[in-house]
Design a protein around this motif. Structure first.
Motif, PDB file in Angstrom:
ATOM      1  N   GLY A 176      57.398  37.234   5.618  1.00 56.79           N
ATOM      2  CA  GLY A 176      56.231  36.671   4.949  1.00 56.79           C
ATOM      3  C   GLY A 176      55.311  37.741   4.398  1.00 56.79           C
ATOM      4  N   VAL A 177      55.433  38.961   4.936  1.00 55.16           N
ATOM      5  CA  VAL A 177      54.610  40.085   4.467  1.00 55.16           C
ATOM      6  C   VAL A 177      55.355  40.885   3.406  1.00 55.16           C
ATOM      7  CG1 VAL A 177      53.468  42.218   5.140  1.00 55.16           C
ATOM      8  CG2 VAL A 177      53.422  40.253   6.677  1.00 55.16           C
ATOM      9  N   GLY A 178      56.629  41.088   3.651  1.00 51.71           N
ATOM     10  CA  GLY A 178      57.436  41.817   2.680  1.00 51.71           C
ATOM     11  C   GLY A 178      57.909  43.161   3.187  1.00 51.71           C
ATOM     12  N   GLY A 179      58.943  43.684   2.536  1.00 53.62           N
ATOM     13  CA  GLY A 179      59.525  44.943   2.969  1.00 53.62           C
ATOM     14  C   GLY A 179      58.941  46.129   2.243  1.00 53.62           C
ATOM     15  N   GLY A 180      59.439  47.307   2.607  1.00 61.43           N
ATOM     16  CA  GLY A 180      58.995  48.527   1.950  1.00 61.43           C
ATOM     17  C   GLY A 180      58.260  49.444   2.909  1.00 61.43           C
ATOM     18  N   SER A 181      57.953  50.647   2.428  1.00 58.90           N
ATOM     19  CA  SER A 181      57.395  51.669   3.316  1.00 58.90           C
ATOM     20  C   SER A 181      55.876  51.656   3.383  1.00 58.90           C
ATOM     21  CB  SER A 181      57.873  53.052   2.865  1.00 58.90           C
ATOM     22  OG  SER A 181      57.421  53.295   1.545  1.00 58.90           O
ATOM     23  N   SER A 182      55.208  50.780   2.621  1.00 61.34           N
ATOM     24  CA  SER A 182      53.745  50.814   2.602  1.00 61.34           C
ATOM     25  C   SER A 182      53.109  49.941   3.676  1.00 61.34           C
ATOM     26  CB  SER A 182      53.221  50.401   1.219  1.00 61.34           C
ATOM     27  OG  SER A 182      53.625  49.087   0.931  1.00 61.34           O
ATOM     28  N   PHE A 183      53.924  49.214   4.448  1.00 59.49           N
ATOM     29  CA  PHE A 183      53.393  48.333   5.493  1.00 59.49           C
ATOM     30  C   PHE A 183      54.217  48.504   6.757  1.00 59.49           C
ATOM     31  CE2 PHE A 183      52.215  44.509   7.742  1.00 59.49           C
ATOM     32  CZ  PHE A 183      50.937  44.195   7.290  1.00 59.49           C
ATOM     33  N   TRP A 229      57.978  50.095  12.882  1.00 58.35           N
ATOM     34  CA  TRP A 229      59.135  49.616  12.123  1.00 58.35           C
ATOM     35  C   TRP A 229      58.740  49.300  10.692  1.00 58.35           C
ATOM     36  CZ3 TRP A 229      63.551  49.629  15.136  1.00 58.35           C
ATOM     37  CH2 TRP A 229      63.340  49.755  16.513  1.00 58.35           C
ATOM     38  N   LEU A 230      59.689  49.531   9.800  1.00 55.53           N
ATOM     39  CA  LEU A 230      59.535  49.119   8.405  1.00 55.53           C
ATOM     40  C   LEU A 230      60.578  48.039   8.146  1.00 55.53           C
ATOM     41  CD1 LEU A 230      59.398  52.658   6.741  1.00 55.53           C
ATOM     42  CD2 LEU A 230      57.449  51.175   7.266  1.00 55.53           C
ATOM     43  N   LEU A 231      60.204  47.024   7.390  1.00 53.08           N
ATOM     44  CA  LEU A 231      61.180  46.001   7.016  1.00 53.08           C
ATOM     45  C   LEU A 231      61.915  46.483   5.774  1.00 53.08           C
ATOM     46  CD1 LEU A 231      62.141  43.095   7.785  1.00 53.08           C
ATOM     47  CD2 LEU A 231      60.572  42.269   6.014  1.00 53.08           C
ATOM     48  N   SER A 232      63.248  46.364   5.791  1.00 53.46           N
ATOM     49  CA  SER A 232      64.030  46.767   4.613  1.00 53.46           C
ATOM     50  C   SER A 232      63.620  45.907   3.417  1.00 53.46           C
ATOM     51  CB  SER A 232      65.528  46.611   4.889  1.00 53.46           C
ATOM     52  OG  SER A 232      65.840  45.257   5.165  1.00 53.46           O
ATOM     53  N   GLU A 233      63.827  46.443   2.223  1.00 59.12           N
ATOM     54  CA  GLU A 233      63.388  45.746   1.008  1.00 59.12           C
ATOM     55  C   GLU A 233      63.966  44.334   0.915  1.00 59.12           C
ATOM     56  OE1 GLU A 233      61.195  46.656  -1.153  1.00 59.12           O
ATOM     57  OE2 GLU A 233      60.995  48.837  -0.988  1.00 59.12           O
ATOM     58  N   ASP A 234      65.211  44.158   1.407  1.00 61.95           N
ATOM     59  CA  ASP A 234      65.826  42.834   1.338  1.00 61.95           C
ATOM     60  C   ASP A 234      65.430  41.936   2.512  1.00 61.95           C
ATOM     61  OD1 ASP A 234      67.237  43.947   3.424  1.00 61.95           O
ATOM     62  OD2 ASP A 234      69.166  44.008   2.398  1.00 61.95           O
ATOM     63  N   GLY A 235      64.596  42.481   3.434  1.00 62.31           N
ATOM     64  CA  GLY A 235      64.122  41.673   4.555  1.00 62.31           C
ATOM     65  C   GLY A 235      65.169  41.419   5.620  1.00 62.31           C
ATOM     66  N   GLU A 236      66.313  42.093   5.529  1.00 58.85           N
ATOM     67  CA  GLU A 236      67.424  41.812   6.437  1.00 58.85           C
ATOM     68  C   GLU A 236      67.331  42.549   7.771  1.00 58.85           C
ATOM     69  OE1 GLU A 236      70.001  39.529   6.077  1.00 58.85           O
ATOM     70  OE2 GLU A 236      68.653  38.883   4.483  1.00 58.85           O
ATOM     71  N   ARG A 237      66.611  43.680   7.787  1.00 59.55           N
ATOM     72  CA  ARG A 237      66.568  44.439   9.039  1.00 59.55           C
ATOM     73  C   ARG A 237      65.322  45.301   9.111  1.00 59.55           C
ATOM     74  NH1 ARG A 237      68.905  49.676   7.856  1.00 59.55           N
ATOM     75  NH2 ARG A 237      69.171  49.713   5.611  1.00 59.55           N
ATOM     76  N   PHE A 238      65.018  45.688  10.367  1.00 58.39           N
ATOM     77  CA  PHE A 238      63.926  46.628  10.595  1.00 58.39           C
ATOM     78  C   PHE A 238      64.490  48.046  10.673  1.00 58.39           C
ATOM     79  CE2 PHE A 238      61.337  43.044  12.332  1.00 58.39           C
ATOM     80  CZ  PHE A 238      60.186  43.282  11.613  1.00 58.39           C
ATOM     81  N   ILE A 239      63.732  49.004  10.161  1.00 57.10           N
ATOM     82  CA  ILE A 239      64.113  50.411  10.211  1.00 57.10           C
ATOM     83  C   ILE A 239      63.057  51.136  11.046  1.00 57.10           C
ATOM     84  CG2 ILE A 239      64.476  52.500   8.824  1.00 57.10           C
ATOM     85  CD1 ILE A 239      64.792  50.244   6.447  1.00 57.10           C
ATOM     86  N   SER A 240      63.515  51.913  12.020  1.00 59.54           N
ATOM     87  CA  SER A 240      62.585  52.643  12.874  1.00 59.54           C
ATOM     88  C   SER A 240      61.768  53.638  12.048  1.00 59.54           C
ATOM     89  CB  SER A 240      63.393  53.373  13.954  1.00 59.54           C
ATOM     90  OG  SER A 240      62.523  54.111  14.765  1.00 59.54           O
ATOM     91  N   GLU A 241      60.478  53.720  12.342  1.00 56.23           N
ATOM     92  CA  GLU A 241      59.594  54.638  11.621  1.00 56.23           C
ATOM     93  C   GLU A 241      58.976  55.627  12.603  1.00 56.23           C
ATOM     94  OE1 GLU A 241      55.828  53.042  10.128  1.00 56.23           O
ATOM     95  OE2 GLU A 241      56.040  54.287   8.336  1.00 56.23           O
ATOM     96  N   GLU A 242      58.876  56.877  12.182  1.00 58.10           N
ATOM     97  CA  GLU A 242      58.282  57.911  13.031  1.00 58.10           C
ATOM     98  C   GLU A 242      56.768  57.699  13.162  1.00 58.10           C
ATOM     99  OE1 GLU A 242      57.596  62.744  13.137  1.00 58.10           O
ATOM    100  OE2 GLU A 242      58.855  61.880  11.579  1.00 58.10           O
ATOM    101  N   ILE A 243      56.277  57.859  14.400  1.00 59.07           N
ATOM    102  CA  ILE A 243      54.834  57.780  14.652  1.00 59.07           C
ATOM    103  C   ILE A 243      54.341  59.172  15.025  1.00 59.07           C
ATOM    104  CG2 ILE A 243      52.986  56.707  16.002  1.00 59.07           C
ATOM    105  CD1 ILE A 243      54.859  54.524  16.810  1.00 59.07           C
ATOM    106  N   GLN A 244      53.235  59.571  14.444  1.00 64.44           N
ATOM    107  CA  GLN A 244      52.580  60.810  14.876  1.00 64.44           C
ATOM    108  C   GLN A 244      51.181  60.487  15.357  1.00 64.44           C
ATOM    109  OE1 GLN A 244      52.571  64.052  12.117  1.00 64.44           O
ATOM    110  NE2 GLN A 244      54.779  64.377  12.268  1.00 64.44           N
TER     111      GLN A 244
END
Ligand SMILES: [Zn+2]
Length: 154
Positions: A113-120, A138-153
């Motif tokens: 419902g929010v959408g994929g991409g690296s900005s959220f 986590w980032l949602l893939s552009e197609d909304g099919e999966r989450f991608i782990s994101e580095e936290i600092q």
């Protein structure tokens, strides 16, 4: 990559611990600079259906609710608060009480419902026995099919 201020990190931990054994939900307020999100503050969501219904983590895992876990009214309020400070909403967070900080299927459906991409970013704060445990992003893939782990600092 997402970079959390000390204040933002502590506030998320505190919100998650206070809400235990129920989930908490909120928004991340900060600045987007290229691929890097700097989180300066958080906005605690008040009108969430999780708060109203009081879902436990077991229910969270097993219910594929058709409602997203962020109330649009909260989103609008947070957006106004962010804009007033010259900042933007760069993500959201929620807690997993007595559960690993790994996105559930319901999280993925909700995130669409929010959408994929690296900005959220989708942050998950695990809470064990009322104490804040691991935090993941986590980032949602552009197609909304999966989450991608994101580095936290920090
Ligand atoms: Zn979740």
């Amino acid at each position: 990559m997402i970079i959390l201020s000390e204040t933002a990190r502590k506030d998320i931990e505190q919100h998650a611990a206070e809400s235990f054994p129920h989930e908490c939900v909120g928004l991340l307020i900060g600045r987007l600079e290229g691929q890097r999100k700097h989180v300066e503050a958080i906005y605690r969501a008040q009108n969430t259906w999780t708060a109203e219904v009081g879902l436990t983590s077991a229910e969270h895992e097993h219910s594929l609710a058709d409602r997203f876990y962020l109330d649009p009214r909260d989103y609008m309020k947070a957006d106004r608060a962010a804009t007033a400070q010259g900042l933007d909403i760069v993500g959201c967070y929620h807690s997993h009480p007595d559960h690993p900080a790994i996105p559930s299927e319901r999280d993925r459906v909700g995130a669409q419902g929010v959408g994929g991409g690296s900005s959220f970013s989708f942050l998950i704060q695990s809470v064990r026995s009322g104490l804040a445990a691991e935090l993941t992003s986590w980032l949602l893939s552009e197609d909304g099919e999966r989450f991608i782990s994101e580095e936290i600092q920090f």
